[in-house]
Design a protein around this motif. Structure first.
Motif, mmCIF file in Angstrom:
data_model
loop_
_atom_site.group_PDB
_atom_site.id
_atom_site.type_symbol
_atom_site.label_atom_id
_atom_site.label_comp_id
_atom_site.label_asym_id
_atom_site.label_seq_id
_atom_site.Cartn_x
_atom_site.Cartn_y
_atom_site.Cartn_z
ATOM 1 N N GLU A 149 0.688 -1.108 -0.088
ATOM 2 C CA GLU A 149 0.079 -0.063 0.018
ATOM 3 C C GLU A 149 0.813 1.277 -0.125
ATOM 4 O O GLU A 149 2.055 1.346 0.724
ATOM 5 N N GLU A 156 -2.228 4.522 9.144
ATOM 6 C CA GLU A 156 -2.912 4.190 7.780
ATOM 7 C C GLU A 156 -2.800 2.965 7.241
ATOM 8 O O GLU A 156 -3.676 2.247 6.740
ATOM 9 N N GLU A 159 -4.870 0.129 9.060
ATOM 10 C CA GLU A 159 -6.305 0.449 8.977
ATOM 11 C C GLU A 159 -6.603 -0.304 7.524
ATOM 12 O O GLU A 159 -7.573 -1.024 7.520
ATOM 13 N N LEU A 160 -5.813 0.129 6.507
ATOM 14 C CA LEU A 160 -5.900 -0.459 5.183
ATOM 15 C C LEU A 160 -5.791 -1.972 5.168
ATOM 16 O O LEU A 160 -6.618 -2.927 4.553
ATOM 17 N N ARG A 162 -6.314 -4.103 7.875
ATOM 18 C CA ARG A 162 -7.513 -4.720 8.502
ATOM 19 C C ARG A 162 -8.549 -4.719 7.924
ATOM 20 O O ARG A 162 -9.150 -5.975 7.709
ATOM 21 N N ARG A 163 -8.644 -3.949 6.880
ATOM 22 C CA ARG A 163 -9.885 -4.105 5.977
ATOM 23 C C ARG A 163 -9.648 -4.923 4.865
ATOM 24 O O ARG A 163 -10.721 -5.711 4.487
ATOM 25 N N LYS A 164 -8.588 -5.021 4.445
ATOM 26 C CA LYS A 164 -8.177 -5.857 3.484
ATOM 27 C C LYS A 164 -8.265 -7.332 3.787
ATOM 28 O O LYS A 164 -8.785 -8.160 2.985
ATOM 29 N N GLY A 166 -10.161 -8.810 5.955
ATOM 30 C CA GLY A 166 -11.763 -9.337 6.088
ATOM 31 C C GLY A 166 -12.168 -9.467 4.568
ATOM 32 O O GLY A 166 -12.871 -10.527 4.526
ATOM 33 N N ARG A 167 -11.927 -8.772 3.609
ATOM 34 C CA ARG A 167 -12.090 -8.868 2.264
ATOM 35 C C ARG A 167 -11.812 -10.047 1.864
ATOM 36 O O ARG A 167 -12.185 -10.804 0.797
ATOM 37 N N LYS A 168 -10.283 -10.496 1.858
ATOM 38 C CA LYS A 168 -9.663 -11.467 1.170
ATOM 39 C C LYS A 168 -10.081 -12.606 2.134
ATOM 40 O O LYS A 168 -10.044 -13.811 1.286
ATOM 41 N N GLY A 198 -7.177 -9.322 12.720
ATOM 42 C CA GLY A 198 -6.381 -7.956 12.296
ATOM 43 C C GLY A 198 -5.388 -7.706 13.530
ATOM 44 O O GLY A 198 -4.857 -6.532 13.789
#
Ligand code: C5P
Length: 220
Positions: A149, A156, A159-160, A162-164, A166-168, A198
């Motif tokens: 990233e 930051e 944060e990116l 932790r979101r990723k 979850g999606r993956k 996370g």
């Protein structure tokens, strides 16, 4: 000799950058050198694993003693990764996979005099191989993703990440920052490893070899 804590483990590593053809002589690519993935393959081998390296475009040589499968495009890498994953204990998706590819591949070279001063490329989304692997491999297979990233701060980046994750849907996500002078093609790297929740389960900064060992420590 090195510790043999991965003896007999079947580890698949994808590395390098995919190249999506536009025509017979051109492609869309990225600046991944493959160094971190190759270092992972080399250290996993040294620690006793049976390693399959699925190589997209690499700027460095593949290590000795690993099974090498070459994959140019995302589709080739997907086919190779799904096949290798079906007999693996661990899959590490270190390759920089193109998110998009040209909607059409021209079978003859695109010529400037037939195009004019402006050329618009239409791109279509590639399948997300990591999502597919995480969803289809049995739970005992450890699936590791990477996220490179351009984050301005550690907060930051986390944060990116932790979101990723979850999606993956993968078991671990290795986060690093990339930019014009960081990450890709460098000999050093700085990473944070997150688990599914996370939480930070590993951190390393140094040569790509030492970073590879730290990532393998988490997996081992
Ligand atoms: O979404 P992003 O490209 O940042 O995700 C990076 C992770 O997902 C890496 O592990 C990469 O190998 C994988 N990936 C994939 N298929 C794609 C795009 C990324 O497996 N089409």
């Amino acid at each position: 000799g090195a510790v043999q804590d991965l003896r007999g483990r079947r580890i698949v590593v994808t590395a390098g950058g995919t190249r999506e053809p536009l025509d017979p002589v051109r492609f869309l690519g990225n600046r991944s050198s493959g160094k971190q993935g190759v270092a992972l393959a080399e250290r996993a081998k040294a620690r006793g694993a049976e390693v399959t390296l699925i190589a997209a475009h690499l700027d460095v040589a593949a290590p000795e003693g690993v099974r090498l499968v070459e994959a140019g495009t995302t589709e080739e890498l997907r086919t190779a990764a799904l096949a290798a994953a079906s007999v693996a204990d661990v899959v590490i998706m270190a390759a920089a996979v193109a998110d998009f590819r040209p909607a059409e591949v021209q079978h003859v070279k695109i010529k400037k005099d037939q195009v004019g001063e402006r050329l618009t490329l239409e791109l279509v989304a590639n399948p997300d191989i990591l999502v597919e692997l995480a969803a289809t491999t049995p739970p005992e297979v450890t699936v590791v993703g990477f996220a490179a990233e351009t984050a301005a701060s550690r907060e930051e980046l986390l944060e990116l990440g932790r979101r990723k994750i979850g999606r993956k849907g993968c078991d671990y996500l290795v986060l690093n920052t990339v930019g014009w002078s960081e990450g890709f093609a460098q000999d050093r790297n700085t990473v944070v490893v997150l688990d599914r929740l996370g939480d930070i389960v590993g951190e390393a900064s140094g040569s790509k070899m030492s970073v590879a060992d730290a990532i393998l420590d988490v997996i081992a």
